[in-house]
Scaffold this active site. Structure first.
Site, PDB file in Angstrom:
ATOM      1  N   CYS A 126       0.814  -1.225   0.000  1.00  0.00           N
ATOM      2  CA  CYS A 126       0.000   0.000   0.000  1.00  0.00           C
ATOM      3  C   CYS A 126       0.844   1.269   0.000  1.00  0.00           C
ATOM      4  O   CYS A 126       0.353   2.344  -0.360  1.00  0.00           O
ATOM      5  CB  CYS A 126      -0.944   0.012   1.196  1.00  0.00           C
ATOM      6  SG  CYS A 126      -2.071  -1.390   1.193  1.00  0.00           S
ATOM      7  N   HIS A 263      -2.983   7.367   2.181  1.00  0.00           N
ATOM      8  CA  HIS A 263      -3.467   6.083   1.666  1.00  0.00           C
ATOM      9  C   HIS A 263      -4.888   5.861   2.163  1.00  0.00           C
ATOM     10  O   HIS A 263      -5.185   6.088   3.348  1.00  0.00           O
ATOM     11  CB  HIS A 263      -2.543   4.969   2.161  1.00  0.00           C
ATOM     12  CG  HIS A 263      -3.073   3.601   1.892  1.00  0.00           C
ATOM     13  ND1 HIS A 263      -3.589   3.243   0.668  1.00  0.00           N
ATOM     14  CD2 HIS A 263      -3.187   2.503   2.692  1.00  0.00           C
ATOM     15  CE1 HIS A 263      -3.993   1.984   0.731  1.00  0.00           C
ATOM     16  NE2 HIS A 263      -3.761   1.515   1.946  1.00  0.00           N
ATOM     17  N   ASN A 293     -10.145   0.152  -0.338  1.00  0.00           N
ATOM     18  CA  ASN A 293      -8.685   0.200  -0.252  1.00  0.00           C
ATOM     19  C   ASN A 293      -8.116  -0.374  -1.553  1.00  0.00           C
ATOM     20  O   ASN A 293      -8.215  -1.576  -1.796  1.00  0.00           O
ATOM     21  CB  ASN A 293      -8.219  -0.616   0.958  1.00  0.00           C
ATOM     22  CG  ASN A 293      -6.700  -0.600   1.126  1.00  0.00           C
ATOM     23  OD1 ASN A 293      -5.969  -0.165   0.238  1.00  0.00           O
ATOM     24  ND2 ASN A 293      -6.232  -1.068   2.260  1.00  0.00           N
TER      25      ASN A 293
END
Ligand code: ACO
Length: 336
Positions: A126, A263, A293
């Protein structure tokens, strides 16, 4: 202080990696929480309350990490008013490549018709997009390359265990891309471009967030496994160090920020991180509610939304920040 410092406060002529354009691409199919309820033992209420997510996009037939990445790259080039031949560096951050090799970046390079320069993938889960921006910045400010496509592209839906409700409701697919160009700056914080970047990793945390397969172990792609509470605790507790380092390296503060684009994993992690650093809520860009996500794609997707709707404007000070499996984490300050 940790990480590598590239920012400077004194006047000192130097190259900067300046944003020329941003683009994004999403799969055709949008899946709402309500639709997920039909296939997974979950509820819209649980997902919204724990994560803020209301929908995500899931790649369908013919849609892969490279096709989404190429579409985002084309959109970024169009915004930058540049052609594929103007690009001499392509870095694609991904943990879900089309194939073990070749790299997604070279597939995108071929798809765009770029024949010069260099293209490679970068894997920091990520945090991949922040790592890719920092890496491209090193290339561009060294003078070795002139214009970079920095891409975050993922199809995490393909490494989900769809029988595991604790993970499968959280992730989505998509891609975003930035065009960065080496331009001469004064070395001051008023320069456009990447002002500083700070990266960290700590491999001791592998078991908290990992994929249980790979070419050299199971010979399969594997499925994502996560200890959600542990990831949450680490993300809120530790990720702010790279942001603090970014402020220390430049002498800038949270008050100087125009936008915080973290993020997009979970609304509660985003809110807690912003609060910890005293970043005003109205400066926080959130797209987790509509994208879920999307790992390395989440920041450039959010940047694309905030540029498109007129929030991020030239001259604005933007902080990007992410943490992912490993753990790996990083932050960068960019004058838009
Ligand atoms: N739907 C309904 N119920 C669920 C679901 C679901 N999808 N998933 C779990 N539950 C249940 C559990 O079974 C448990 O039930 P029980 O109390 O009867 O045993 C209950 O909900 C609570 O489960 P917890 O795991 O304790 O839930 P928690 O409040 O910790 O929230 C979450 C889980 C959202 C994953 C949270 O831990 C979190 O946000 N972690 C951060 C992880 C993250 O965002 N990772 C993203 C990847 S890493 C990154 O990008 C940085």
């Amino acid at each position: 202080m940790t990480g590598h410092v590239t920012g400077q406060t004194q006047e000192n002529k130097r190259l900067r990696s300046v944003v020329k354009g941003v683009g994004s691409a999403l799969p055709r199919r949008c899946v709402t929480n309500r639709e997920l309820e039909k296939e997974v033992e979950t509820s819209d209420e649980w997902i919204v309350q724990r994560t803020g997510i209301t929908q995500r996009y899931i790649a369908g037939e013919g849609e892969t990490t490279s096709t989404l990445g190429a579409a985002a790259a084309r959109a970024a080039l169009a915004k930058a008013n540049l052609a594929p031949e103007d690009i001499d560096l392509i870095i694609c951050a991904t943990s879900t490549p089309d194939y073990t090799f070749p790299s997604v970046a070279t597939m995108i390079q071929a798809e765009l018709g770029v024949t010069g320069g260099v293209a490679f993938d970068l894997q920091a889960v990520c945090a991949g997009f922040v790592f890719a921006v920092a890496t491209a910045d090193k290339f561009l400010t060294s003078g070795s390359h002139k214009r970079a496509l920095v891409i975050g592209a993922e199809t995490f839906s393909r490494i989900m265990d769809w029988s595991d409700r604790t993970t499968c409701v959280l992730f989505g697919d998509g891609a975003g891309a930035l065009v960065l160009e080496a331009q001469e700056g004064t070395g001051a914080n008023a320069d456009r471009g990447v002002l500083t970047s700070h990266l960290r990793s700590d491999g001791r945390h592998r078991a908290k967030l990992y994929v249980d397969g790979g070419p050299s172990t199971t010979g399969t792609a594997g499925h994502l496994r996560m200890e959600g509470k542990e990831v949450f605790r680490f993300a809120v507790g530790h990720v702010t160090d790279v942001m603090t380092d970014s402020f220390a390296a430049t002498g800038l503060t949270a008050d100087d920020l125009d936008w915080f684009v973290p993020h997009q994993a979970n609304q509660r992690i985003i809110d807690a991180s912003a609060q910890k650093l005293h970043i005003a809520p109205h400066k926080v860009v959130k797209t987790v509610q509509s994208h879920g996500n999307t790992s390395a794609a989440s920041i450039p997707l959010a940047l694309a939304v905030a540029c498109e709707d007129g929030r991020i404007k030239p001259g604005d000070l933007v902080m990007i920040e992410a943490i992912g499996g490993g753990f790996a984490w990083g932050a960068a300050l960019i004058r838009w």
